[in-house]
Design a protein around this motif. Sequence first.
Motif, PDB file in Angstrom:
ATOM      1  N   ALA A 418       1.036  -1.049  -0.085  1.00  0.00           N
ATOM      2  CA  ALA A 418      -0.100  -0.110   0.003  1.00  0.00           C
ATOM      3  C   ALA A 418       0.825   0.364   0.337  1.00  0.00           C
ATOM      4  O   ALA A 418       0.677   2.378  -0.381  1.00  0.00           O
ATOM      5  N   SER A 419       2.048   1.327   0.776  1.00  0.00           N
ATOM      6  CA  SER A 419       2.626   2.677   0.800  1.00  0.00           C
ATOM      7  C   SER A 419       4.012   2.301  -0.551  1.00  0.00           C
ATOM      8  O   SER A 419       4.579   3.420  -0.471  1.00  0.00           O
ATOM      9  N   GLY A 420       3.954   1.535  -1.407  1.00  0.00           N
ATOM     10  CA  GLY A 420       4.842   2.059  -2.231  1.00  0.00           C
ATOM     11  C   GLY A 420       5.919   1.758  -1.924  1.00  0.00           C
ATOM     12  O   GLY A 420       6.757   2.491  -2.668  1.00  0.00           O
ATOM     13  N   GLY A 421       6.509   1.003  -0.671  1.00  0.00           N
ATOM     14  CA  GLY A 421       8.190   1.581  -1.222  1.00  0.00           C
ATOM     15  C   GLY A 421       8.895   2.738  -0.859  1.00  0.00           C
ATOM     16  O   GLY A 421       9.451   3.010  -0.628  1.00  0.00           O
ATOM     17  N   HIS A 422       7.940   3.689   0.066  1.00  0.00           N
ATOM     18  CA  HIS A 422       8.566   5.620   0.692  1.00  0.00           C
ATOM     19  C   HIS A 422       9.793   5.179   1.631  1.00  0.00           C
ATOM     20  O   HIS A 422       9.252   4.150   2.466  1.00  0.00           O
ATOM     21  N   TYR A 423       9.834   6.268   1.767  1.00  0.00           N
ATOM     22  CA  TYR A 423      11.450   5.644   2.713  1.00  0.00           C
ATOM     23  C   TYR A 423      10.715   6.031   3.663  1.00  0.00           C
ATOM     24  O   TYR A 423      12.009   5.632   4.237  1.00  0.00           O
ATOM     25  N   ARG A 424       9.552   6.656   4.068  1.00  0.00           N
ATOM     26  CA  ARG A 424       9.428   6.241   5.658  1.00  0.00           C
ATOM     27  C   ARG A 424       9.190   4.995   6.141  1.00  0.00           C
ATOM     28  O   ARG A 424       9.234   4.639   7.262  1.00  0.00           O
ATOM     29  N   LEU A 425       8.736   4.053   5.349  1.00  0.00           N
ATOM     30  CA  LEU A 425       8.195   2.569   5.613  1.00  0.00           C
ATOM     31  C   LEU A 425       9.472   1.672   6.032  1.00  0.00           C
ATOM     32  O   LEU A 425      10.049   1.566   6.955  1.00  0.00           O
ATOM     33  N   ASP A 426      11.082   2.021   5.543  1.00  0.00           N
ATOM     34  CA  ASP A 426      12.065   1.505   5.612  1.00  0.00           C
ATOM     35  C   ASP A 426      12.920   2.922   5.954  1.00  0.00           C
ATOM     36  O   ASP A 426      13.067   1.122   7.663  1.00  0.00           O
ATOM     37  N   ALA A 427      12.439   3.671   6.165  1.00  0.00           N
ATOM     38  CA  ALA A 427      12.908   3.958   8.024  1.00  0.00           C
ATOM     39  C   ALA A 427      12.194   3.460   9.260  1.00  0.00           C
ATOM     40  O   ALA A 427      12.715   3.239   9.627  1.00  0.00           O
ATOM     41  N   VAL A 428      10.691   3.594   9.418  1.00  0.00           N
ATOM     42  CA  VAL A 428      10.467   2.776  10.581  1.00  0.00           C
ATOM     43  C   VAL A 428      10.663   1.255  10.721  1.00  0.00           C
ATOM     44  O   VAL A 428      11.296   0.688  11.425  1.00  0.00           O
ATOM     45  N   ARG A 429      10.374   0.615   9.474  1.00  0.00           N
ATOM     46  CA  ARG A 429      11.422  -0.736   9.438  1.00  0.00           C
ATOM     47  C   ARG A 429      12.345  -1.315   9.715  1.00  0.00           C
ATOM     48  O   ARG A 429      13.042  -1.707  10.703  1.00  0.00           O
ATOM     49  N   ALA A 430      13.836  -0.295   9.693  1.00  0.00           N
ATOM     50  CA  ALA A 430      15.082  -0.219  10.173  1.00  0.00           C
ATOM     51  C   ALA A 430      15.145  -0.081  11.746  1.00  0.00           C
ATOM     52  O   ALA A 430      15.855  -0.463  12.054  1.00  0.00           O
ATOM     53  N   HIS A 431      14.193   1.278  11.682  1.00  0.00           N
ATOM     54  CA  HIS A 431      14.413   1.382  13.446  1.00  0.00           C
ATOM     55  C   HIS A 431      13.840  -0.271  14.084  1.00  0.00           C
ATOM     56  O   HIS A 431      14.651  -0.279  15.408  1.00  0.00           O
ATOM     57  N   LEU A 432      12.810  -0.154  13.614  1.00  0.00           N
ATOM     58  CA  LEU A 432      12.356  -1.765  14.535  1.00  0.00           C
ATOM     59  C   LEU A 432      12.900  -2.891  14.380  1.00  0.00           C
ATOM     60  O   LEU A 432      13.244  -3.518  14.868  1.00  0.00           O
ATOM     61  N   LEU A 433      14.363  -2.793  13.121  1.00  0.00           N
ATOM     62  CA  LEU A 433      14.869  -4.326  13.147  1.00  0.00           C
ATOM     63  C   LEU A 433      16.606  -4.107  14.109  1.00  0.00           C
ATOM     64  O   LEU A 433      16.544  -4.984  14.905  1.00  0.00           O
ATOM     65  N   GLU A 434      16.661  -2.426  14.272  1.00  0.00           N
ATOM     66  CA  GLU A 434      17.722  -2.338  15.185  1.00  0.00           C
ATOM     67  C   GLU A 434      16.892  -2.456  16.394  1.00  0.00           C
ATOM     68  O   GLU A 434      18.088  -3.439  17.304  1.00  0.00           O
ATOM     69  N   ARG A 435      16.047  -2.598  16.776  1.00  0.00           N
ATOM     70  CA  ARG A 435      15.219  -2.710  18.447  1.00  0.00           C
ATOM     71  C   ARG A 435      15.339  -3.965  18.346  1.00  0.00           C
ATOM     72  O   ARG A 435      15.507  -4.617  19.534  1.00  0.00           O
ATOM     73  N   ALA A 436      14.794  -4.688  17.866  1.00  0.00           N
ATOM     74  CA  ALA A 436      15.055  -6.220  17.869  1.00  0.00           C
ATOM     75  C   ALA A 436      15.925  -7.080  17.926  1.00  0.00           C
ATOM     76  O   ALA A 436      16.258  -8.241  17.584  1.00  0.00           O
TER      77      ALA A 436
END
Length: 471
Positions: A418-436
């Motif tokens: 739905a978000s079409g690969g928007h950079y904010r989606l990547d930024a949030v994913r990166a933050h959550l992956l770092e926390r995980a």
Amino acid sequence: MREPGAGDRDRRPRGTLSAAGRGARVPGAHPHRRRRDRLARPGADLDQERPLRADRTTDDDIEDLLRRHAPQVLGALVRRYGHFDPAEDAVQEALIAAAAQWPEDGVPENPRGWLIRVASRRLTDRLRSDEARRRREETVAALTPADAFVAPPPGEGPTGLGGRAPSEDDTLTLLFLCCHPALTPAAQIALTLRAVGGLTTAEIARAHLVEEATMAQRISRAKRAVRGAEFRRPEPEDRDRRLAAVLQVLYLIFNEGYTATAGPDLHRTDLAREAIRLTRSVRRLLPHEGRVTGLLALMVLTEARTPARTGPDGELVPLDEQDRALWDRTAITEGTALAEEALAQGPAGDYQLQAAIAALHDEAGRAEDTDWPQILALYELLVHRTPDPAAALGRAVAVAMVHGPRAGLVEVDALAGASGGHYRLDAVRAHLLERAGDHAAALTAYLAAADGTLSEPEARYLRARADRLAL
């Protein structure tokens, strides 16, 4: 509102603009290079627009002044002459002339009146040139405002010598004109961002992910559609039909001001303040409309964090790392009261819910004190009301803060299409992956987000996070 990489903590209102930064020194100005030398040269008729103040201002001060006055001057010309497209061209010529002359000679005592006079000359010259000689005098008489025979027009004439200021500027009327029901929602937004927000056609095109030529045609068609429309405040019934578009445009302008989506600056103070000023004007017109009160609350609560959003060298500081002692507590008090009032003014809509979320962030003395379960509950209501991907991303972040990063990643991955690969989606994913604890995947996501943004401060922040994980 959301900082890159910390979207779980600071939701940015939906509909972000993608702008080219400040661009030209004159906001929204057409180049008109062939006329610039003539307008700026010594001895030009503009030199008669004195007296000028003796003090000197910086180029940035003048740019902010021009951006603030541009929609007011355009509104004054449209109200007086009724020619939207030629009036806008005349205003741009006046802005170019001011940008060339004011840094050297000083700012006039009445800058808006100066701009109105110069733009009026340019407009009447242009209209006269389109008429045959035998009709020139008749045309000039028809263009002369009726009140010019009894008093100077608004903003013209020195104080104490018959000059008078308008009881209110015409920006709000111009805002409703740009949201005329004859226009499609896309055209309303584009025209308002151009005429009221002061964004260039290129900036608006990037915001809508279309070619600049396509956006130029859209704006030109919108101008033609409102040609001849009476320049006045709409009647209540008509006003209500236009209100949703007006609020959406103000929302977009504030978003671009709070976090510029392209260029060297994180924050465009002129746009954020103008959006807040216009929203206050709409609220004075509609004091009991919950949507308006909610939008103003959202803006005030979000802008209150601005002093802590950047470090000493202009670097972006995410919400959970900000020094909350720097937040504007007066603004937070006002915004919280507005949010409570908005929720009491009727069913909770998008702006009211977002304002409530912003209030919960601002009321937390420390990042760890944030009431994430309540924020998640508000996001659940918000995504039920709107299909906006940004609202869904905010909910995913809240899920991560309540149920853990892995739960949040599941929600983020579900939004990828739905978000079409928007950079904010990547930024949030990166933050959550770092926390995980998945640092390799987080590094890749941070770099993807950095490559996807046109904002230099955001890109530097995201690459710095990636570099830290690479060590």
